[in-house]
Design an enzyme around this catalytic site. Sequence first.
Site, mmCIF file in Angstrom:
data_model
loop_
_atom_site.group_PDB
_atom_site.id
_atom_site.type_symbol
_atom_site.label_atom_id
_atom_site.label_comp_id
_atom_site.label_asym_id
_atom_site.label_seq_id
_atom_site.Cartn_x
_atom_site.Cartn_y
_atom_site.Cartn_z
ATOM 1 N N SER A 118 0.831 -1.182 0.091
ATOM 2 C CA SER A 118 0.094 0.046 -0.230
ATOM 3 C C SER A 118 0.948 1.126 0.146
ATOM 4 O O SER A 118 0.155 2.478 -0.428
ATOM 5 C CB SER A 118 -0.929 0.183 1.316
ATOM 6 O OG SER A 118 -0.237 0.216 2.270
ATOM 7 N N LYS A 121 -6.112 3.740 8.886
ATOM 8 C CA LYS A 121 -5.306 4.780 8.112
ATOM 9 C C LYS A 121 -5.902 6.053 8.072
ATOM 10 O O LYS A 121 -5.233 6.885 8.604
ATOM 11 C CB LYS A 121 -5.183 4.406 6.618
ATOM 12 C CG LYS A 121 -4.037 3.134 6.647
ATOM 13 C CD LYS A 121 -4.221 2.486 5.026
ATOM 14 C CE LYS A 121 -2.991 1.485 5.113
ATOM 15 N NZ LYS A 121 -3.201 0.836 3.690
#
Length: 820
Positions: A673, A716
């Site tokens: 990611s 996140k």
Amino acid sequence: MVPLIALRGKVLFPDTVETLPVGREKSIRALEEALAGEGEIALVTQRKARVESPGPGDLFDIGTIGEVLHVLRMDGGTRALVQGHRRIRVLSLVAGGEFLRAEVEEIEEAPAAGDPSAIVRAVHASFEAYVRLDARIDSSVTAAVGGIESPGRLADAVAARLEVLKLEDRQALLEELSASARLERLNGLLQGEIAVLQETRRIRARVRREIQRTQPPSEAGSPPPGGTQGSAREAEKDEFKNEIAELEERTRQKKMSKEALAKVQKELRKLRMMSPMSAEATVVRNYIDWVLSLPWDEKVETHIDIEAACTILDADHYGLERVKERILEYLAVQVLVKKIRGPILCFVGPPGVGKTSLARSIAQATGRRFVRLSLGGVRDEAEIRGHRRTYIGALPGKILQCLRKAGANNPVFLLDEVDKMSADFRGDPAAALLEVLDPEQNSTFNDHYLDLDYDLSDVMFITTANTLHHIPIPLQDRMEVIAIAGYTEYEKLQIARRYLVPKQIEQNGLVGYDVGFTDSSIRTLIHHYTKEAGVRGLEREIASICRKCARDAVRKGQLLRVRVTSRGVPRYLGVQKHRARLKADRPQIGSASGLAVTSYGGDLLATEVTVLPGRGKLILTGKLGEVMQESAQAAMSYVRSRAEALGLEREFHHKVDVHVHFPEGAIPKDGPSAGITMATALVSALLRVPVRNDVAMTGEITLRGRVLAIGGLKEKILAAVRAGIATVLIPADNQKDLKEIPRAVLRGVEIVPVETMDDVLRAALPSDVMALLPSLPAEALDWRRVDAANPLAVASPADPAETADAADAAPDDDPSGDVA
Ligand code: ADP
């Protein structure tokens, strides 16, 4: 500090199991204390047996740390079955309280010097010879000892069985840390004992001959003259008989499987034939006791009332709506199928998010008892399934141990940390666990120690894990995974206010007092004293403040009134432990903010790229995993494929070395990611334009610059909000996950879904530059206006020599390279 029992006239060796008669009040309290925890207990011998309440100077320094396996309360007094584990040194002893406790350190044993096999053989031989002479030791003991090859363990196992040795000798054996030296010493002692026994035999034979010669034949068969020794023996025998009678009575009362009953009766027959003090008798007695104390037929009545379950779950847990719903669905299915079938629930999430507490509520809601077994660090199959009885100190595995604690065969059984098991040469615990959890197999679970089939099919197993990665796939297939992400600051605040603070106030005896926490004080605890996704640390800090308040309450009496404020917190807990990681204070060239998932939630992950004149090397530093390296390659490939559009010389990559670095040492960095973050930092470094510092991003990148979905969106985004980020770039494919994120959080940031790397750059680099970029031919941009010193943004072919100089002159992290 561990609870400690002072032993009189006895030494407990590591890796052995003993039944200890426990008489003194302090020792019984220590046992209870140990049992209230994990069972850990220190056993250290008194220098003088007659001292009634020993203090620091009265114990030897070296003892054994072990585990209380079971406490038998019989008419004759209390007996504890304990297993010794490892040698310890007592560092300090607290003798004042209700029981002894000590600070101890485990002692490393010295490895055997040279080849110990000769002395190992010698001890085996001496011990066999000894057992042949000593009627008190059952010969099957040699078989058990015979299998031991490890020099240290052999010495301990033999020493433990040589109860004839003087206390000082036994203690000296315990204190001898070198295995070879221990064996040498033991062998000497064995030889001595053998000589004594041989001599005794000779004397006995002579006496017998003497008696036969002097007395009429009719009296020769009467028992030998009985002094005090004889009557002590008799008393022992009586006690043994009582014990057997007690076991027989329990056998009659107990309902168990046919197979188990037959086995117990057989063992009882064996026991009656044995000499009371023999080690074997202890083994058999323990076995029978184990079988008898397992819940074979004992069940508690269970019920599932979905309404009531819902109330209980709500009463104990704030939020977690989806999780609770899934649990209720699961329970509803159980109602329909009547029997426990189908997948096992598995709560997956970071520590302190309420996994254990949810499982407890399920137990409460279904009327079941609750037991918990932590699988963290379990490597040995035998821990699950037990050791065979021939193994010294064998015991049933933890599954049955827990069921015995439960006292019913249908509890909620929480298997904690299934992801922390590992396999090694001692067999694969996961395979054993699979059998435990498999409804096809678990009605005939066979524990190695018991060697009887036990029916686990009424147990409601629930598992927990921090992550799914390390759970073996076959195990995962059996589980219904319910993920619990971390809590937001708002949720933590609510949990603290409604649950943690009242709970700690109560637990610390502050109910009658006026003690309160302001919201801002709790926020301070959340941000500056804990770093976690759950609330365990938060609860600990609140508890610690409450303890200090309790101390004040004792000092001041009823007048206590405390309002814990944000400014007051350091007075209780000292200086702040954590500062939240914040966004960079200004845009920088070659540095972009990614977002990572960590064990305590999410965090900002700074990514730095430096470009140096060179010949096409890609250097990665900061302890990166393999997947990360591949994403870096992909980022590089994307930039090369867009070189022209970005206004870079087509073959630019042959002239530079690119260095990618992740400065945050502590964050685990593997996973795809960070792809778009690396690509952004790379473009920024090559073009010498800064990246917006209020933008953070997450997304996998393909070679052609497409952005793919990632995991952990909630963590996140929470991390981004905490860090003061204004805009978060997320893969367009992740938009569906946004519904999991509380609205209050989303109100605080702008979420920009991105499909391609071009979208990313448009959002992350200053708009005046990027607005022009993909639509215009590269030549149309005056890149020298952007940064004249950049050798790589080529409007006109540059002279290579000049290029190198210019690059040296402009350090890449020079923030003065701002665009404007
Ligand atoms: P885990 O098993 O996930 O590590 P625990 O169940 O031990 O976490 O939870 C730690 C503490 O936090 C417990 O005291 C628990 O009651 C409390 N807690 C966790 N989540 C919640 C929640 N949603 N509502 C109320 N208390 C909670």
